[in-house]
Design a protein around this motif. Structure first.
Motif, PDB file in Angstrom:
ATOM      1  N   PRO A  17       5.653 -11.228   7.160  1.00 27.08           N
ATOM      2  CA  PRO A  17       4.473 -11.137   6.287  1.00 27.08           C
ATOM      3  C   PRO A  17       4.239  -9.702   5.820  1.00 27.08           C
ATOM      4  CG  PRO A  17       3.988 -12.403   8.268  1.00 27.08           C
ATOM      5  CD  PRO A  17       5.325 -11.767   8.492  1.00 27.08           C
ATOM      6  N   LEU A  18       3.903  -9.560   4.552  1.00 25.43           N
ATOM      7  CA  LEU A  18       3.617  -8.242   3.984  1.00 25.43           C
ATOM      8  C   LEU A  18       2.105  -8.098   3.863  1.00 25.43           C
ATOM      9  CD1 LEU A  18       4.668  -5.617   2.650  1.00 25.43           C
ATOM     10  CD2 LEU A  18       4.525  -6.820   0.459  1.00 25.43           C
ATOM     11  N   TYR A  19       1.551  -7.177   4.644  1.00 27.71           N
ATOM     12  CA  TYR A  19       0.110  -6.957   4.613  1.00 27.71           C
ATOM     13  C   TYR A  19      -0.199  -5.769   3.713  1.00 27.71           C
ATOM     14  CZ  TYR A  19       0.241 -10.058   8.632  1.00 27.71           C
ATOM     15  OH  TYR A  19       0.468 -11.129   9.447  1.00 27.71           O
ATOM     16  N   ARG A  20      -1.132  -5.960   2.837  1.00 27.29           N
ATOM     17  CA  ARG A  20      -1.472  -4.919   1.867  1.00 27.29           C
ATOM     18  C   ARG A  20      -2.154  -3.758   2.568  1.00 27.29           C
ATOM     19  NH1 ARG A  20      -3.312  -8.539  -3.290  1.00 27.29           N
ATOM     20  NH2 ARG A  20      -4.019  -6.529  -4.058  1.00 27.29           N
ATOM     21  N   GLN A  21      -1.774  -2.545   2.182  1.00 32.09           N
ATOM     22  CA  GLN A  21      -2.245  -1.333   2.840  1.00 32.09           C
ATOM     23  C   GLN A  21      -3.366  -0.666   2.035  1.00 32.09           C
ATOM     24  OE1 GLN A  21      -0.961  -0.436   5.874  1.00 32.09           O
ATOM     25  NE2 GLN A  21       0.226  -2.343   5.703  1.00 32.09           N
ATOM     26  N   ILE A  22      -4.293  -0.056   2.767  1.00 29.69           N
ATOM     27  CA  ILE A  22      -5.358   0.718   2.131  1.00 29.69           C
ATOM     28  C   ILE A  22      -4.761   1.948   1.446  1.00 29.69           C
ATOM     29  CG2 ILE A  22      -7.437   2.087   2.518  1.00 29.69           C
ATOM     30  CD1 ILE A  22      -7.960  -0.843   2.782  1.00 29.69           C
ATOM     31  N   LEU A  80      -9.930  -7.865   0.901  1.00 21.32           N
ATOM     32  CA  LEU A  80      -8.830  -6.917   1.079  1.00 21.32           C
ATOM     33  C   LEU A  80      -7.932  -6.868  -0.151  1.00 21.32           C
ATOM     34  CD1 LEU A  80      -7.810  -7.550   4.803  1.00 21.32           C
ATOM     35  CD2 LEU A  80      -8.967  -5.542   3.860  1.00 21.32           C
ATOM     36  N   HIS A  81      -7.742  -8.011  -0.788  1.00 15.07           N
ATOM     37  CA  HIS A  81      -6.934  -8.041  -2.006  1.00 15.07           C
ATOM     38  C   HIS A  81      -7.615  -7.259  -3.126  1.00 15.07           C
ATOM     39  CE1 HIS A  81      -4.478 -11.879  -0.880  1.00 15.07           C
ATOM     40  NE2 HIS A  81      -4.222 -10.843  -0.108  1.00 15.07           N
ATOM     41  N   TYR A  82      -8.927  -7.239  -3.105  1.00 11.39           N
ATOM     42  CA  TYR A  82      -9.650  -6.501  -4.136  1.00 11.39           C
ATOM     43  C   TYR A  82      -9.574  -4.994  -3.912  1.00 11.39           C
ATOM     44  CZ  TYR A  82     -13.494  -4.554  -6.827  1.00 11.39           C
ATOM     45  OH  TYR A  82     -14.244  -3.783  -7.671  1.00 11.39           O
ATOM     46  N   PRO A  85      -4.177  -2.153  -3.535  1.00  8.97           N
ATOM     47  CA  PRO A  85      -3.324  -2.381  -4.720  1.00  8.97           C
ATOM     48  C   PRO A  85      -2.333  -3.508  -4.485  1.00  8.97           C
ATOM     49  CG  PRO A  85      -2.595  -0.429  -3.520  1.00  8.97           C
ATOM     50  CD  PRO A  85      -3.876  -0.876  -2.859  1.00  8.97           C
ATOM     51  N   GLU A  86      -1.931  -4.137  -5.582  1.00 10.67           N
ATOM     52  CA  GLU A  86      -0.911  -5.175  -5.519  1.00 10.67           C
ATOM     53  C   GLU A  86       0.398  -4.570  -5.001  1.00 10.67           C
ATOM     54  OE1 GLU A  86      -0.721  -8.384  -6.287  1.00 10.67           O
ATOM     55  OE2 GLU A  86      -2.700  -8.793  -7.143  1.00 10.67           O
ATOM     56  N   PRO A  87       1.212  -5.372  -4.320  1.00 10.81           N
ATOM     57  CA  PRO A  87       2.552  -4.882  -3.946  1.00 10.81           C
ATOM     58  C   PRO A  87       3.322  -4.462  -5.185  1.00 10.81           C
ATOM     59  CG  PRO A  87       2.048  -6.915  -2.779  1.00 10.81           C
ATOM     60  CD  PRO A  87       0.958  -6.720  -3.797  1.00 10.81           C
ATOM     61  N   PRO A  88       4.220  -3.503  -5.073  1.00  9.42           N
ATOM     62  CA  PRO A  88       4.951  -3.014  -6.244  1.00  9.42           C
ATOM     63  C   PRO A  88       5.720  -4.132  -6.936  1.00  9.42           C
ATOM     64  CG  PRO A  88       5.997  -2.285  -4.196  1.00  9.42           C
ATOM     65  CD  PRO A  88       4.672  -2.862  -3.820  1.00  9.42           C
ATOM     66  N   HIS A 148       2.702 -12.805   0.278  1.00  7.39           N
ATOM     67  CA  HIS A 148       3.804 -11.873   0.132  1.00  7.39           C
ATOM     68  C   HIS A 148       4.528 -11.705   1.469  1.00  7.39           C
ATOM     69  CE1 HIS A 148       1.584 -10.666  -3.543  1.00  7.39           C
ATOM     70  NE2 HIS A 148       2.788 -10.311  -3.978  1.00  7.39           N
ATOM     71  N   PHE A 149       5.850 -11.662   1.390  1.00  2.00           N
ATOM     72  CA  PHE A 149       6.694 -11.418   2.554  1.00  2.00           C
ATOM     73  C   PHE A 149       7.654 -10.272   2.215  1.00  2.00           C
ATOM     74  CE2 PHE A 149       5.405 -15.803   2.533  1.00  2.00           C
ATOM     75  CZ  PHE A 149       5.109 -16.114   3.852  1.00  2.00           C
ATOM     76  N   TYR A 150       8.126  -9.610   3.245  1.00  2.00           N
ATOM     77  CA  TYR A 150       9.150  -8.587   3.011  1.00  2.00           C
ATOM     78  C   TYR A 150      10.336  -8.876   3.920  1.00  2.00           C
ATOM     79  CZ  TYR A 150       8.179  -6.161   7.431  1.00  2.00           C
ATOM     80  OH  TYR A 150       8.059  -5.840   8.761  1.00  2.00           O
TER      81      TYR A 150
END
Length: 389
Positions: A17-22, A80-82, A85-88, A148-150
């Motif tokens: 799982p890809l967790y969005r970063q601050i 958190l999604h708000y 930023p979106e993943p590249p 999203h997954f990585y």
């Protein structure tokens, strides 16, 4: 949010799982440019927690447990999604795009033009050869069912070994290049390369590549030559030197050689393709008359060479009865004029630098349309008289 069975398949096959970063810069932009929306979303989340913890109809410990419920998790994820930023991902700035659907299936029937299948196969080969030239990507991300997954880059070996259920993105920072893989169903996938400039990689990937199409028989491989140029008579070798110089000097060159059967015309075109054109980076197309009629030079190739044998049976004199029964002569003339592929050119497309060489053989020029022989269409011509035994 409840995991779906497909999520477990991805996890089982190495995806994580890809967790969005601050991102502090992104947060600052929200504060400066959209403070009211940020405040509203923050208060909505706090209100949701307050409502959950303040329920009087449930015990205090039940309220605390409900904080970890799926509904609350959904609200937290939305917030958190708000604020992250979106993943590249690739954007519209990339001018060079090359797509191929794989695997290519050839349907043999009267309604299918064989050249279409061959050109699709060539695109597929080109895309995969480009990927072979590249090192491991800097990142691999898959987007599937709103998640999203990585894939850990250190575990990556090859693209066709990855479990692909949605859309996979690979990125190479050194080349500023993206690869997008979409699952099209029925074991079909669409591979798309995106970059500001794909030409250097495509040129390397297609080096020494040749395409042969005759009827429904086709091959994509390397050009072969039975006789080296040095084995031809001296006058033919001198003509070959002039041909080589013409290819170097012109963006588009048309060469016509004529002679009786057995004088080595076809063997000479193959020798020129192998010893002159291939080393210069030309992709060789050996096409039958039907394929020539429907051929348009691929817009992702910088250098293209076409070999047309027995052109006197293709570009027939339009004053003759046979010549009036077909429009193949017009197609050949449009190809030599460049109107087929240079009438409209994208502002930043590769066609601005595209070079074309057309090698034609014929037994006699008497059946050829006079327009083909006019100055500006055929640049160099020679009659072969030496009979090979």
């Amino acid at each position: 949010m409840r995991k779906k069975p497909q999520d477990y398949d991805l996890l089982k096959n190495g995806w994580r799982p890809l967790y969005r970063q601050i991102d502090l810069e992104f947060m600052w932009q929200l504060i400066v440019n959209d403070p009211w929306k940020l405040t509203q979303n923050s208060l909505n989340l706090v209100s949701r927690f307050a409502d959950t913890l303040g329920r009087k109809e449930y015990a205090w410990w039940a309220n605390i447990l409900n904080v970890f419920s799926e509904d609350i998790r959904y609200n937290v994820d939305e917030f958190l999604h708000y604020i992250t930023p979106e993943p590249p991902a690739p954007n519209q700035k990339y001018q060079a795009v090359l797509s191929a659907e794989t695997p290519v299936t050839q349907l043999i029937n009267r309604d299918m033009i064989p050249i279409d299948s061959v050109l699709r196969k060539l695109r597929e080969i080109t895309v995969f050869k480009v990927l072979e030239l590249l090192p491991k990507p800097d990142s691999i991300i898959q987007y599937y069912e709103d998640r999203h997954f990585y894939y850990p880059v250190e575990r990556f070996s090859k693209w066709d070994s990855l479990e692909i259920m949605g859309t996979v993105l690979g990125y190479w920072k050194q080349h500023d290049l993206w690869l997008e893989i979409k699952n099209a169903g029925l074991n079909q996938k669409i591979y798309t390369l995106m970059s500001q400039n794909l030409a250097p990689l495509v040129n390397k990937a297609t080096y020494n590549l040749a395409v042969m199409l005759s009827g429904y028989q086709n091959r994509v491989g390397k050009i072969q030559s039975q006789f080296p140029i040095s084995t031809f008579p001296k006058d033919i070798q001198d003509f070959t030197d002039a041909v080589q110089q013409g290819i170097l000097d012109r963006e588009q060159t048309a060469i016509l050689v004529q002679g009786e059967p057995g004088t080595g015309k076809t063997a000479w075109t193959q020798a020129v393709a192998k010893e002159i054109l291939a080393p210069l980076g030309y992709v060789i197309f050996i096409l039958d008359h039907e394929a020539v009629e429907y051929f348009i030079p691929p817009d992702y190739l910088e250098r293209i060479a076409i070999i047309i044998n027995e052109a006197d049976n293709l570009a027939r004199d339009r004053a003759s009865e046979i010549g009036q029964m077909t429009n193949k002569t017009e197609r050949v003339l449009s190809l030599l004029d460049g109107t087929l592929y240079r009438s409209v050119i994208e502002e930043k497309g590769i066609q601005q630098n595209q070079r074309l060489v057309v090698l034609m053989t014929c037994n006699t020029t008497e059946r050829l349309d006079p327009a083909l022989l006019r100055k500006g269409r055929v640049d160099l011509s020679c009659e072969f008289t030496h009979v090979f035994v």
